[in-house]
Design a protein around this motif. Structure first.
Motif, PDB file in Angstrom:
ATOM      1  N   ARG A  55       0.858  -1.183   0.000  1.00 28.61           N
ATOM      2  CA  ARG A  55       0.000   0.000   0.000  1.00 28.61           C
ATOM      3  C   ARG A  55       0.892   1.229   0.000  1.00 28.61           C
ATOM      4  N   VAL A  56       0.667   2.105  -0.977  1.00 32.34           N
ATOM      5  CA  VAL A  56       1.474   3.313  -1.140  1.00 32.34           C
ATOM      6  C   VAL A  56       0.551   4.518  -1.062  1.00 32.34           C
ATOM      7  N   SER A  57       0.909   5.490  -0.233  1.00 35.73           N
ATOM      8  CA  SER A  57       0.124   6.719  -0.114  1.00 35.73           C
ATOM      9  C   SER A  57       1.022   7.916  -0.373  1.00 35.73           C
ATOM     10  N   GLU A 122       0.968  -0.108 -14.338  1.00 39.44           N
ATOM     11  CA  GLU A 122      -0.067  -0.795 -15.100  1.00 39.44           C
ATOM     12  C   GLU A 122      -1.417  -0.101 -14.874  1.00 39.44           C
ATOM     13  N   PRO A 123      -2.405  -0.335 -15.758  1.00 37.03           N
ATOM     14  CA  PRO A 123      -3.749   0.196 -15.514  1.00 37.03           C
ATOM     15  C   PRO A 123      -4.345  -0.389 -14.235  1.00 37.03           C
ATOM     16  N   GLY A 199      -1.459  -2.546  -4.509  1.00 31.85           N
ATOM     17  CA  GLY A 199      -1.100  -3.388  -5.644  1.00 31.85           C
ATOM     18  C   GLY A 199       0.088  -4.268  -5.313  1.00 31.85           C
ATOM     19  N   ARG A 200       0.605  -4.931  -6.328  1.00 34.13           N
ATOM     20  CA  ARG A 200       1.729  -5.848  -6.136  1.00 34.13           C
ATOM     21  C   ARG A 200       2.981  -5.315  -6.827  1.00 34.13           C
ATOM     22  N   ILE A 201       4.108  -5.529  -6.183  1.00 31.24           N
ATOM     23  CA  ILE A 201       5.381  -5.155  -6.790  1.00 31.24           C
ATOM     24  C   ILE A 201       5.582  -5.985  -8.058  1.00 31.24           C
ATOM     25  N   THR A 202       5.966  -5.348  -9.140  1.00 38.20           N
ATOM     26  CA  THR A 202       6.166  -6.048 -10.410  1.00 38.20           C
ATOM     27  C   THR A 202       7.345  -7.021 -10.316  1.00 38.20           C
ATOM     28  N   GLU A 203       7.388  -7.940 -11.277  1.00 41.78           N
ATOM     29  CA  GLU A 203       8.459  -8.945 -11.278  1.00 41.78           C
ATOM     30  C   GLU A 203       9.840  -8.300 -11.357  1.00 41.78           C
ATOM     31  N   THR A 204       9.938  -7.190 -12.075  1.00 40.44           N
ATOM     32  CA  THR A 204      11.234  -6.511 -12.207  1.00 40.44           C
ATOM     33  C   THR A 204      11.528  -5.613 -11.006  1.00 40.44           C
ATOM     34  N   ASN A 206      10.382  -2.684 -10.425  1.00 39.85           N
ATOM     35  CA  ASN A 206      10.523  -1.271 -10.780  1.00 39.85           C
ATOM     36  C   ASN A 206       9.264  -0.445 -10.547  1.00 39.85           C
ATOM     37  N   GLY A 207       8.207  -1.059 -10.000  1.00 41.27           N
ATOM     38  CA  GLY A 207       6.980  -0.312  -9.793  1.00 41.27           C
ATOM     39  C   GLY A 207       5.892  -1.184  -9.189  1.00 41.27           C
ATOM     40  N   VAL A 208       4.671  -0.638  -9.187  1.00 37.46           N
ATOM     41  CA  VAL A 208       3.519  -1.314  -8.590  1.00 37.46           C
ATOM     42  C   VAL A 208       2.462  -1.548  -9.660  1.00 37.46           C
TER      43      VAL A 208
END
Length: 249
Positions: A55-57, A122-123, A199-204, A206-208
């Motif tokens: 969770r990012v705020s 991602e969307p 959301g979930r941390i991407t496989e790389t 580098n983001g959510v």
């Protein structure tokens, strides 16, 4: 009789199936809502493993992608959900607004936290924000120009329905009940707005990959989403029970 079943039993079985589908979708929405609390709060991606629910705020900022344009107001948004509702009669013969078209989405953007900038890559699956009613248009009035263009260019939104153009004998009643009135609303995240992303941390790493985009705190977001979920669950349970009663009669 169908395979030894009466008409009411066949109908009841169909209702039970429909109710089960409603329960399944509502249950999925409830599970997504609980992700608000299941997620690990973070301010930076450092040392966070891929696939972790977080969770990012922080403050929403434009990323590399262009801004989205809200169809009714023309506002530039980072995340957007809009709906067209039409006033119709409910099964209880009471007028209410029924959603006839709805769409939500987002493009890549960033969230500035106290420690870092986190990319939302991602969307979003669910956009739940403060709703703004842009226009409410009676059936015999012309909508604003931007909304009129939207309806003409969007095949999923019928320009006319029998609620807006009823047979002549019913027109006094539909006018008295404001049937056919359309309400156009938007939910929008603009640059500079405070947001909460789950959301979930991407496989790389580098983001959510966002599941939920909200403009409220975690607790307030859960309450907002739970209201919708509970309505769906209640309807699903009622329809399933009614179907089972008809089957067992």
């Amino acid at each position: 009789m169908v395979f030894g079943l009466s008409g009411s039993q066949v109908f009841g079985g169909g209702l039970a199936v429909v109710g089960a589908v409603v329960l399944a979708f509502s249950g999925r929405y409830v599970w997504r809502a609980t992700s608000i609390y299941r997620a690990e709060p973070i301010s930076t991606l450092n040392e966070t493993a891929s696939g972790v629910l977080v969770r990012v705020s922080g403050t929403a900022q434009q990323g590399d992608a262009d801004l989205l344009t809200a169809p009714f107001s023309g506002n530039d948004c980072l995340a957007l959900r809009y709906a067209v509702e039409e006033r119709r009669l409910s099964p209880y013969l009471l007028p209410w607004f029924v959603t006839i078209h709805e769409l939500a989405g987002s493009d890549t953007f960033r969230v500035r936290t106290p420690e870092a900038t986190v990319d939302i890559v991602e969307p979003a699956h669910t956009v739940t924000l403060k709703r703004t009613t842009v226009a409410t248009v009676p059936s015999n009035d012309k909508p604003p120009e931007r909304i009129a263009r939207f309806e003409q260019n969007t095949a999923a939104v019928p320009v006319a329905t029998h609620w807006r153009s009823p047979p002549s004998p019913f027109r006094p009643i539909t006018r008295a009940l404001s049937l056919g009135t359309r309400r156009y609303s938007e939910q929008c995240v603009m640059p500079g707005d405070n947001v909460t992303i789950v959301g979930r941390i991407t496989e790389t790493g580098n983001g959510v990959d966002p599941l939920v985009v909200s403009d409220l705190s975690a607790g307030q977001t859960l309450l907002r989403m739970a209201k919708t979920s509970l309505i769906g669950l209640s309807i699903g349970v009622f329809v399933v029970l009614l179907g089972l009663v008809l089957v067992l009669l």
